[in-house]
Structures are given as structure tokens and as C-alpha cells.
Enzyme design. Structure first.
Site, PDB file in Angstrom:
ATOM      1  N   HIS A 143       0.843  -1.188   0.000  1.00 13.30           N
ATOM      2  CA  HIS A 143       0.000   0.000   0.000  1.00 13.30           C
ATOM      3  C   HIS A 143       0.885   1.248   0.000  1.00 13.30           C
ATOM      4  O   HIS A 143       0.404   2.362   0.172  1.00 13.30           O
ATOM      5  CB  HIS A 143      -0.915   0.015   1.226  1.00 13.30           C
ATOM      6  CG  HIS A 143      -1.969  -1.058   1.221  1.00 13.30           C
ATOM      7  ND1 HIS A 143      -1.663  -2.395   1.440  1.00 13.30           N
ATOM      8  CD2 HIS A 143      -3.306  -1.012   1.002  1.00 13.30           C
ATOM      9  CE1 HIS A 143      -2.774  -3.104   1.378  1.00 13.30           C
ATOM     10  NE2 HIS A 143      -3.785  -2.292   1.109  1.00 13.30           N
ATOM     11  N   ASN A 159       2.852   3.868  -1.851  1.00 15.47           N
ATOM     12  CA  ASN A 159       2.838   4.418  -3.206  1.00 15.47           C
ATOM     13  C   ASN A 159       4.235   4.604  -3.786  1.00 15.47           C
ATOM     14  O   ASN A 159       4.457   4.413  -4.981  1.00 15.47           O
ATOM     15  CB  ASN A 159       2.083   5.747  -3.230  1.00 15.47           C
ATOM     16  CG  ASN A 159       0.593   5.577  -3.028  1.00 15.47           C
ATOM     17  OD1 ASN A 159       0.028   4.551  -3.399  1.00 15.47           O
ATOM     18  ND2 ASN A 159      -0.055   6.563  -2.433  1.00 15.47           N
ATOM     19  N   ASP A 166      10.037  -6.549   1.469  1.00 12.97           N
ATOM     20  CA  ASP A 166      10.324  -5.972   2.774  1.00 12.97           C
ATOM     21  C   ASP A 166      11.717  -5.399   2.670  1.00 12.97           C
ATOM     22  O   ASP A 166      12.687  -6.122   2.410  1.00 12.97           O
ATOM     23  CB  ASP A 166      10.247  -7.006   3.899  1.00 12.97           C
ATOM     24  CG  ASP A 166      10.099  -6.310   5.249  1.00 12.97           C
ATOM     25  OD1 ASP A 166       9.128  -5.556   5.411  1.00 12.97           O
ATOM     26  OD2 ASP A 166      10.965  -6.499   6.137  1.00 12.97           O
ATOM     27  N   HIS A 205      12.110   8.643  -2.125  1.00  9.27           N
ATOM     28  CA  HIS A 205      11.159   8.582  -1.028  1.00  9.27           C
ATOM     29  C   HIS A 205      11.852   7.929   0.162  1.00  9.27           C
ATOM     30  O   HIS A 205      12.964   7.421   0.047  1.00  9.27           O
ATOM     31  CB  HIS A 205       9.913   7.772  -1.436  1.00  9.27           C
ATOM     32  CG  HIS A 205      10.193   6.343  -1.766  1.00  9.27           C
ATOM     33  ND1 HIS A 205      10.035   5.320  -0.846  1.00  9.27           N
ATOM     34  CD2 HIS A 205      10.643   5.734  -2.897  1.00  9.27           C
ATOM     35  CE1 HIS A 205      10.364   4.160  -1.415  1.00  9.27           C
ATOM     36  NE2 HIS A 205      10.739   4.395  -2.663  1.00  9.27           N
ATOM     37  N   TYR A 209      14.123   7.171   3.078  1.00 14.21           N
ATOM     38  CA  TYR A 209      15.440   7.642   3.508  1.00 14.21           C
ATOM     39  C   TYR A 209      16.346   8.036   2.337  1.00 14.21           C
ATOM     40  O   TYR A 209      17.527   8.336   2.541  1.00 14.21           O
ATOM     41  CB  TYR A 209      16.150   6.545   4.313  1.00 14.21           C
ATOM     42  CG  TYR A 209      15.488   6.173   5.622  1.00 14.21           C
ATOM     43  CD1 TYR A 209      15.962   6.686   6.834  1.00 14.21           C
ATOM     44  CD2 TYR A 209      14.420   5.287   5.655  1.00 14.21           C
ATOM     45  CE1 TYR A 209      15.378   6.329   8.044  1.00 14.21           C
ATOM     46  CE2 TYR A 209      13.824   4.925   6.857  1.00 14.21           C
ATOM     47  CZ  TYR A 209      14.303   5.449   8.050  1.00 14.21           C
ATOM     48  OH  TYR A 209      13.720   5.099   9.240  1.00 14.21           O
ATOM     49  N   ASP A 210      15.817   8.053   1.135  1.00 15.14           N
ATOM     50  CA  ASP A 210      16.640   8.345  -0.043  1.00 15.14           C
ATOM     51  C   ASP A 210      17.465   9.628   0.074  1.00 15.14           C
ATOM     52  O   ASP A 210      18.624   9.659  -0.366  1.00 15.14           O
ATOM     53  CB  ASP A 210      15.770   8.423  -1.304  1.00 15.14           C
ATOM     54  CG  ASP A 210      15.356   7.048  -1.811  1.00 15.14           C
ATOM     55  OD1 ASP A 210      15.801   6.027  -1.235  1.00 15.14           O
ATOM     56  OD2 ASP A 210      14.587   6.983  -2.791  1.00 15.14           O
ATOM     57  N   LYS A 264      18.820   6.100 -10.370  1.00 15.21           N
ATOM     58  CA  LYS A 264      18.818   5.345  -9.120  1.00 15.21           C
ATOM     59  C   LYS A 264      18.788   3.843  -9.365  1.00 15.21           C
ATOM     60  O   LYS A 264      19.537   3.088  -8.741  1.00 15.21           O
ATOM     61  CB  LYS A 264      17.609   5.754  -8.272  1.00 15.21           C
ATOM     62  CG  LYS A 264      17.417   4.898  -7.014  1.00 15.21           C
ATOM     63  CD  LYS A 264      16.159   5.302  -6.261  1.00 15.21           C
ATOM     64  CE  LYS A 264      15.911   4.396  -5.074  1.00 15.21           C
ATOM     65  NZ  LYS A 264      14.697   4.786  -4.308  1.00 15.21           N
TER      66      LYS A 264
END
Length: 221
Positions: A17, A19, A77, A164, A166-167, A187
Site C-alpha cells: 500500500h 505508493n 520488505d 522517497h 530515507y533516499d 537510481k
């Protein structure tokens, strides 16, 4: 040896879930003949992730989605493991952002813990992004694929229009920019050809595609 299955390459339930994570799956596998449908799109419930390892939590999510949908499901995960923090936040990476997923707070917490640990030089601020993918069937069969990317934690956060989690504080080895400053193409690289998979998630996905998708499956498949 445990049986290694292959999917038909037509449709895959993505058990997330999140995004930001879902966008990366679409970017890496988009444009192919496979249809990706998220757990959120299907209205599937979010299972309790009470595992102690990346493998356990990925299995929980993948099996819950596969059994609820009656189809093959894929779960990721992933997390940030920091050497100076004895591998934390690790499987609790998302939890450090709190119930509202405040990633600015999470990054500050990592920085505070590094300060307490006396980690002030780049050599003392090493970390690894981990992506553990689990492919699950409704009958309970699972297969796992692990991808990693090493780097250094920087402060303050550096972000452009991308990334998004900890990037913005993760600068991968061999680069001068953080993941947050890179485009998705920069990336992740490519799981199909040059420059090859670069991010932790693209590396785990490459292994999954090679091991579980139909033989010869690819952009031209």
C-alpha cells in the site's frame, strides 16, 4: 532442494500500500506484458508485520495477498541497515517514521543515533539498503530474492524531485549524489541491460525475473 516455480508472466499482485514502493515496481517492470495490480487496488487488508527478519515480513505480506486474491503475489520488505547502529533501523525502518510515516522525522532520528554513536566521518556512517522480495502462491509456496546497495549516510538531507523514504540521506557508493537527487533511471539502472541493476530493489527484481518469470521474458517477450 526446494521446488523453484515460474509464474505465467501475465498478472502479478503487488502486496503493498506504499505508493513510493509501488511506483518503483511500475518503473522497473512497466512496459512489459505483465499486468501489475496492487493490494491497495484490490482493497486487500494490511497484514500485521510481526516478523523479526526481512524474510519473515516479506512472507507475511506476500502470503496474505496471495491467499486473499487467490493469485500469485509479490511482496517486498526493505530497509536501511546502518553499521554504526548495529544494523538498525533494519526491519523497523518504516516504524522509525511513526504511524503517519513522517520520513523527515525518521531521517532525523537516524542522524541523532549516529551522533550518539560518535559516527562523524564518512567511514563511520556506512549503511546498506536491503530489498527482500518474496513471491508467494495461494497454496503457501514461497520463493525469496535478496538485493543490496551499500552507501554512506549524509546530513543534512539532499533531495531533488525524486526519491522517497530515507533516499535523501543515502549516498550510494561510487556516487556524489543521494538517491533523493537522482532520477528513477539513475537510481535503479536497468534489470534488462546496461548499466545493469543499481538499486537494492532493481537488483532483487532482476534475480526474481531471472528465476521466476517465463524463460525469455523481457521487453521484447
Amino acid at each position: 532442494m526446494t521446488e523453484q516455480r515460474r509464474i505465467d508472466g501475465k498478472r502479478l499482485i503487488v502486496a503493498t500500500h506504499n505508493n513510493g514502493k509501488l511506483r518503483e515496481f511500475y518503473f522497473l517492470l512497466g512496459g512489459l506484458s505483465i499486468e501489475l495490480v496492487s493490494a491497495g487496488d484490490l482493497g486487500l487488508p494490511v497484514p500485521v508485520e510481526d516478523g523479526q527478519t526481512f524474510v519473515e515480513n516479506a512472507r507475511i505480506k506476500a502470503l496474505a495477498a496471495a491467499r486473499a486474491a487467490g493469485e500469485v503475489a509479490l511482496a517486498d520488505d526493505s530497509g536501511l541497515c546502518v553499521e554504526a547502529l548495529d544494523g538498525r533501523p533494519g526491519v523497523y525502518t518504516a516504524d522509525w517514521a511513526g504511524p503517519n510515516r513522517d520520513w523527515s522525522m525518521a531521517m532525523r532520528l537516524v542522524e541523532e543515533e549516529l551522533y550518539k554513536a560518535g559516527a562523524t566521518t564518512p567511514e563511520q556512517r556506512k549503511g546498506t539498503f536491503v530489498s527482500l522480495l518474496c513471491l508467494a502462491w495461494p497454496d503457501g509456496h514461497t520463493q525469496e530474492y535478496l538485493g543490496k546497495r551499500d552507501g554512506t549516510l549524509v546530513w543534512p538531507p539532499r533531495s531533488g524531485d525524486f526519491g522517497h523514504g530515507y533516499d535523501p540521506v543515502f549516498m550510494p557508493d561510487g556516487e556524489t549524489r543521494t538517491f533523493g537527487e537522482m532520477t528513477e533511471a539513475e537510481k535503479h539502472g536497468s534489470i534488462w541491460g546496461p548499466p545493469g541493476p543499481l538499486s537494492h530493489r532493481s537488483r532483487s527484481l532482476k534475480l526474481l525475473v531471472e528465476g521466476a518469470f517465463p524463460i525469455g521474458f523481457g521487453p521484447q517477450g
